[in-house]
Design an enzyme around this catalytic site. Sequence first.
Site, mmCIF file in Angstrom:
data_model
loop_
_atom_site.group_PDB
_atom_site.id
_atom_site.type_symbol
_atom_site.label_atom_id
_atom_site.label_comp_id
_atom_site.label_asym_id
_atom_site.label_seq_id
_atom_site.Cartn_x
_atom_site.Cartn_y
_atom_site.Cartn_z
ATOM 1 N N ASP A 64 0.821 -1.202 0.000
ATOM 2 C CA ASP A 64 0.000 0.000 0.000
ATOM 3 C C ASP A 64 0.857 1.254 0.000
ATOM 4 O O ASP A 64 2.075 1.199 0.208
ATOM 5 C CB ASP A 64 -0.913 0.017 1.231
ATOM 6 C CG ASP A 64 -1.979 -1.056 1.185
ATOM 7 O OD1 ASP A 64 -2.351 -1.482 0.077
ATOM 8 O OD2 ASP A 64 -2.439 -1.473 2.272
ATOM 9 N N TYR A 125 6.890 -9.752 6.907
ATOM 10 C CA TYR A 125 6.818 -8.315 7.151
ATOM 11 C C TYR A 125 7.314 -8.001 8.557
ATOM 12 O O TYR A 125 7.158 -8.811 9.490
ATOM 13 C CB TYR A 125 5.386 -7.810 7.041
ATOM 14 C CG TYR A 125 4.861 -7.620 5.639
ATOM 15 C CD1 TYR A 125 4.921 -6.380 5.008
ATOM 16 C CD2 TYR A 125 4.279 -8.686 4.948
ATOM 17 C CE1 TYR A 125 4.407 -6.205 3.726
ATOM 18 C CE2 TYR A 125 3.768 -8.510 3.663
ATOM 19 C CZ TYR A 125 3.841 -7.269 3.065
ATOM 20 O OH TYR A 125 3.342 -7.093 1.796
#
Length: 293
Positions: A64, A125
């Site tokens: 994003d 992540y």
Amino acid sequence: MSDEVQPGFVRVRMDLSYDGTEFSGWAKQAGGRRTVQGEIEDTLRTVTRSRETTYELTVAGRTDAGVHARGQVAHVDLPQELWAEHREKLLKRLAGRLSKDVRVWSLTEAPAGFNARFAALWRRYVYRVGDRPGGVDPLLRNHVLWHDWELDVAAMDTAAKSLVGEHDFAAYAKKREGATTIREILDFGVRRRVDGTVEIEVRADAFCHNQVRSMVGALLFVGDGHRGVEWPRQVLEARVRDSAVHVVRPHGLTLEEVGYPADELLAARNLAARNRRSLPGPGPADAIPRAEG
């Protein structure tokens, strides 16, 4: 969905990283917004002198706006003649033309069955948080979130581990039409570095939209004492969005690594990742390829 490389083309694996601060995410968008995919494709077209042709990238995980990547992977199918002509100097030419907030580190001819998205086994992540009363080091301000309450890392780690396994993460995801919210978290943990930064690390086969940042938001509530360690699991089991779960800001999140199987297992993984999945129990299952990130 066929994934065969067209005759006369070669599939090239691209390993890259970027600072997401000034990008509107990975994927190309209408309206001229700056994106990582758009920037690399435009630069690739320029350095290969392919004026009328854009070679489209397929990425392991679509990030994003504001999210960073250290170990992103993509692939692109190039004409064999173009690859043969430019392969020796392409990496250096890209470095000379790309903006300094995105780097391509390697370009290699991909083995049979490789697909940056569907052949991936997992994505890892890390979300970084600072809880010092004085704030975050100014040199790290675009990569570390400041949380103005002291965090109990042990409690956060316990809560994180309660979410490991294959579950329906509807409570932590932004729902997309026709898409399943079932994912498998392989590892989830929280640690404090020597410099005081709190790192929330999660590895999963894939992630729903906003899933990582929503789970981090829940863990922060546990860490600062607003919720008990059992709360994130209770939210998960409810399977509906909870207004108390906040999606934290994107700048603390970095895609660190993408894992792939051995070359001889790539084709099988590529096919398996496209299967629809569901959890045991009554009722119809949503569906979407497993590898959506």
